[in-house]
Design a protein around this motif. Sequence first.
Motif, mmCIF file in Angstrom:
data_model
loop_
_atom_site.group_PDB
_atom_site.id
_atom_site.type_symbol
_atom_site.label_atom_id
_atom_site.label_comp_id
_atom_site.label_asym_id
_atom_site.label_seq_id
_atom_site.Cartn_x
_atom_site.Cartn_y
_atom_site.Cartn_z
ATOM 1 N N UNK B 1032 0.867 -1.177 0.000
ATOM 2 C CA UNK B 1032 0.000 0.000 0.000
ATOM 3 C C UNK B 1032 0.915 1.242 0.000
ATOM 4 N N UNK B 1033 0.644 2.164 -0.921
ATOM 5 C CA UNK B 1033 1.500 3.355 -1.018
ATOM 6 C C UNK B 1033 0.640 4.606 -0.943
ATOM 7 N N UNK B 1034 1.172 5.616 -0.248
ATOM 8 C CA UNK B 1034 0.533 6.934 -0.267
ATOM 9 C C UNK B 1034 0.961 7.569 -1.588
ATOM 10 N N UNK B 1035 0.013 7.883 -2.464
ATOM 11 C CA UNK B 1035 0.344 8.212 -3.852
ATOM 12 C C UNK B 1035 1.132 9.524 -3.986
ATOM 13 N N UNK B 1036 0.596 10.586 -3.436
ATOM 14 C CA UNK B 1036 1.147 11.909 -3.760
ATOM 15 C C UNK B 1036 2.619 12.072 -3.400
ATOM 16 N N UNK B 1037 3.059 11.693 -2.184
ATOM 17 C CA UNK B 1037 4.485 11.842 -1.893
ATOM 18 C C UNK B 1037 5.359 11.136 -2.913
ATOM 19 N N UNK B 1065 -5.966 12.647 -2.001
ATOM 20 C CA UNK B 1065 -5.304 11.936 -0.904
ATOM 21 C C UNK B 1065 -5.737 10.464 -0.991
ATOM 22 N N UNK B 1066 -5.034 9.735 -1.788
ATOM 23 C CA UNK B 1066 -5.426 8.308 -1.957
ATOM 24 C C UNK B 1066 -4.218 7.415 -1.811
ATOM 25 N N UNK B 1067 -4.518 6.167 -1.529
ATOM 26 C CA UNK B 1067 -3.473 5.138 -1.500
ATOM 27 C C UNK B 1067 -3.645 4.232 -2.703
ATOM 28 N N UNK B 1068 -2.532 3.715 -3.170
ATOM 29 C CA UNK B 1068 -2.621 2.685 -4.213
ATOM 30 C C UNK B 1068 -1.804 1.486 -3.748
ATOM 31 N N UNK B 1069 -1.970 0.401 -4.485
ATOM 32 C CA UNK B 1069 -1.261 -0.834 -4.130
ATOM 33 C C UNK B 1069 -0.262 -1.075 -5.248
ATOM 34 N N UNK B 1070 1.039 -0.906 -4.977
ATOM 35 C CA UNK B 1070 2.025 -1.016 -6.053
ATOM 36 C C UNK B 1070 3.412 -1.198 -5.449
#
Lengths: 135, 1183
Positions: B1032-1037, B1065-1070
């Motif tokens: 799970x990653x915090x996208x924007x940073x 402000x979203x998370x993605x899985x990558x």
Amino acid sequence: MSTFQRILYVEDEPDIQTVAKLALEMVGGFTVKICSSGEEALTETADFMPDLILLDVMMPGMDGPTTFNRLREQPIIAEIPIVFMTAKIQPSEIAYYKSLGAVDVIAKPFDPMTLADQIRIIWEKREQNAPIQAV
Amino acid sequence: MISIDRKTLALSAILAFLAWTGNWLNMPLFYGVDFIFGSIAAMLAAALLGPVATTVIAAVGGLYTLVLWNQPYALITFTAEALTVALLYRRGLRNLILADLVFWVFLGLPLILVFYHGIIGMEWQSTLLIALKQPLNGLFNALVAGIILLVVQTVFRSTMQSDRVRPSLFELLFHVLLCSILLAGAIPIIVESNAQRDRHEAFMLERLEQIAQRVAADIASVPGVEIKTWQNHLARAQLSPQTSLALLDHDGRVLIEQGKLAAIDKQTGQIKPLDKGLAIWLPYGKLAAMERWKRGRYLTSIALTGVADVAQVYIEQDAESLVLDFEKGRLPLFLSLALLLLSGIIVSYLLSRWLTHSLRNLEAASFGLADAIGNGLKPNLPASPIMEYDNLSTTLNEMAQRLTDSFNEQSEILAGLERQVQARTADLKQNRDQYQSLVNNIPGIVYRCKLDENWTMLYMSAIVDNISGYPASDFIDNSMRSYASIIHPDDTERVERSVYDAIASGTGWELEYRILHKDGSIRWAYEKGTAIAGIAGNIDFLDGFILDITDRKQAEAALRESEEKQRHITENIREVFWLRNADNDRLIYINPVYEKIWGRSCQSLYDDPSSFAESIFEDDKPVFFQKMNQYRHSGQFDMEYRIATPDGNIRWVHAQSFPVKDGNGQIIRHAGRAVDITESMRAESERKRVTHLLTSVLNAASEMSIIATDVAGIITTFNPGAERMLGFSSAEVIGKKTPALFHKAEEVAARGLELSQEFGRPVEGFRVFIEKPEQEGAETREWTYIRKDGRHIPVSLVVTTMRSDKGDVTGYLGIAQNITERKRAEAALKEQSLHTKAILDTIVDGIITIDRTGKIDSFNPAAERIFGYQAADIVGRNINILMPNPHRDAHDSYLHNYQSTGIAKIIGIGREIEGLRKNGELFPMELAISEVILQGQAMYVGMVRDITERKRVDRMKNEFVATVSHELRTPLTSISGALGLLNGGVLGELPKPVLEIISIAYDNSRRLADLIDDLLDMEKIAGGKIQFNMQKQDLMPLIEQTVDANRTYGIGRRVSLILTGESPKVDIYADAQRLQQVLSNLLSNAVKFSPDGGDVYINVKQINESIRITVADRGPGIPDGFRDRVFQKFAQADASDTRKKGGTGLGLAISRELIERMGGRIGFESIEGEGASFYFEMPIWKV
């Protein structure tokens, strides 16, 4: 923060030895000693007492990881941080080096102009992460 | 085989035991002569059990004699004795004693002489003794056995089953007499024998005591101990060597002895004391009793007093001389005993016979007594010299006489009774004859039968012959047939039910039924019957009376038929007729049918004849009246016209009228008749309509040849379609030709041959066309028509049989269609399919089709090569045989899931998968499956390509690339490093031209390093070696960091990287590193293609459930012709441009792989000349 001056570089390829020595000494201002094989490193390290060791992975005779383990067997030098510098940088390979106890990994080919900075950053990170020594 | 029952076995065992015991209980009759009793048991066995058992029992008993006498001859003799007696007894000599006597005289004595004198070598005297003793013993035992047998037979008489084992008086007498004689004779002899021995021994004692006393006297006369003198005394006293003497001390020890002292030695024999101080010493050892005795020594001693040390005088003497004397005396005793026995037997026998003689005579005479009395004869019994017998005979005689008289009287009474019975019987017969005659003369049948399963007939009147054709004797006792069997099968059940119901309810029955006459005709019977109960209330008989009512029935039937006819005629008159007066037109008569047809009453016509005209349909009235007018002149009226009935219907009638003239030719009346022809008119109009329709159809069917023939095949219809198809006109063929005219003769002949074989009879000519239709209604076949101009036309011809309402064949109809086009299409289709097949057969890809259950339908040659199966072997089997697990087990459910949910795993999607060859080898294959719906059924077509070789080459290539890339890096590190140092000015200032060249070299070394990195990435992706660290990653940073890192890259070309958009402000899985790699690649491309000083915009935007990151530049954009290849490896729009812009041509290909592997997608939008926007989308992480 302790002074960071002396680097031992273990590398079998003479051309790369020359380039790296130049980059570290002339660009970075370090004191550099070159060992051409793992065996040589085992005998020389204690004399030279470097602050950090740069270690190639693929070498004839004793390879990098073996040298790493053998160096760790000598109590006097067992605490010296070791950084691998190698062309073998697949994620699984990097994970392996770190599992041995390597501080970091620098990819080949390296940029001679930024190599010294790169090493210094690694050194500083390590200082920050090192446990506080009892006085 | 001897069958032995348990009882016999038990008896045998008991007797064998007794035989042995009897011998063991031997009794010395005289000294040295032992009586043994085993043969008593053997004799009993001989009488009761037969030779085999007897022999065994005798042998068992005889075994003891081996112990007793130390030789086997007694055993042999006794066994032979028992066997002989048993055989004689069985042959009828039912007297054990006589049988035994026979044995001893003829066999026993010779055997003893041979055994004892001949073999053992015994002296004559001893042998004779034995030869006398053994028979005596044997006969004695036989006597005992005989008596036991008699006692047993007498006591257990009731259990004896036959006369044979009942004792006869003769035997009783014989045994009793013999017993008496033996006892009387033998006891004195035995007593004498014992007395003789006693005398001998008394004499012996006397002599020995004399000698001993003399010695005692001699010793006593010499005072002191004078051993020498004593010895001399003893020597003198020893008269013979057989005598021995000794002096014994007080302890019984021998002081001095003279002669051999056998008896002192207790080891070699034993001393038996006898009377009066005499004793006998007998040696041990295996010796016969007489022999032991002979070798024994008599001994005695007398006390001596007055002599110190010497207590007794002891004396011994050999027994031999005494024994010899004794034997000499005993032989006569035995002889006399033997004589006694023999004479006893003879005397007993004769005496018994004499005593029983009279009785036997009486018995013999009494056998005829019953017959004599029965015949009324005077009995005659023999007289006897013995008073009792004579008295008995006389008494019997008198009794018999009286019985005879009484019997004669009885006979006379009986004869009288018999005469009475005969007279009564004759009476009864006469009665019965009268009754019979009565019964036979009544017009019906009388019967009586039993109430059993077959209704067994006890009596039946002879008249049954009339109704059935069978004589009464056939039915009585059901001897030939039962009456039930001639009742009509359809009536049987009803008759039985009626009878049983009647019996059950206690009433009689009365019914009518049919009978099958012998001549095959059916007769009607009327039956009235009742059940007759016996004394116990059970039904014993059924009595009944049967009447032939055939004539009545026929009369009834005839009457019914006549009535039926009458009714039929009346009901079927359809014609109206009438009579009118000629002068006043009044109606004289009209039949009531008028009312039916016209719906008007007859009366209305009688009242007003002219009212008839009212009924005529308006349109027909003019013609009707016109015809009526004509009738006045012509006298003829015949017209079909319509009438309107009061209920509003229109009917057609056909009416005729004619004048009736008198003798002068004067018309006096008019008669007429009319028939309702509505139906026929309607039918006619229908026929016309149908004919018209048919004609229209025939004419309209211009594309169909419709040809009808009559039964003989002559054409009766030939429609325009036929004319058009065949070129003949209907006029040419109708009524003249058969279809053979335009059929191909060879085809007809060939079909004829087929049909002939099928039906097993010749079918040819016109019948070839109609054979099948006649049986099956219709037949459709392809034929070839030959036109008038000779052209051939293929047709499909349907031939049907036309039949009348009754089912008779009236003709045949053939409808043919030109199938030239169809044939052509079929041929084309066939060619097409051959073509397709050829392609499928030669194609290198395997093509397999399966049905909806997974069963293989087809398997082309390439598939055979790939999988190693032959099509013939695998078609029909489940496709999963070609897959390794887990697909193999799961395949059926894949299919099922797809069919029920429509969610495809493979179908419609090509993919690489492992296949399983017949030899078990796994191999990589490319599989593409598509679904085809054929006739509503889903089937699946799989294209299989064996990519083993390609995979191998790929692998080799990838390994090669990896190795090469890696090996390239080492020198590249030196080159790039060295150039970097120079370029960086570390080694001092360089002249400007040199620096430029160094710079070029350095840039290119960097590019080479990048290229190698990309190649390695590509190889890893292709080889599936790349690993993703998905988190799970915090996208924007992540985005910001990457943009910042790449800003420096743009600085050289004054290209700015500008982050715009909403920054959700979203998370993605990558994998963060890989995502950054992709974004970096897009950024570097955008910078690379941007004009100097241009801007690159990075936009982050949420679209539904995804997040889209877009990198847009103001560069030249993507040429239209290149759009398809943008993401391909080494793809670059312009080769020359590449050099200018740098880059490996692998960046986008790698980016697409990475994004897709992480579950996202990548794309671009571009207008040539206005820049390009590359974007990728990742799904938003959701908890």
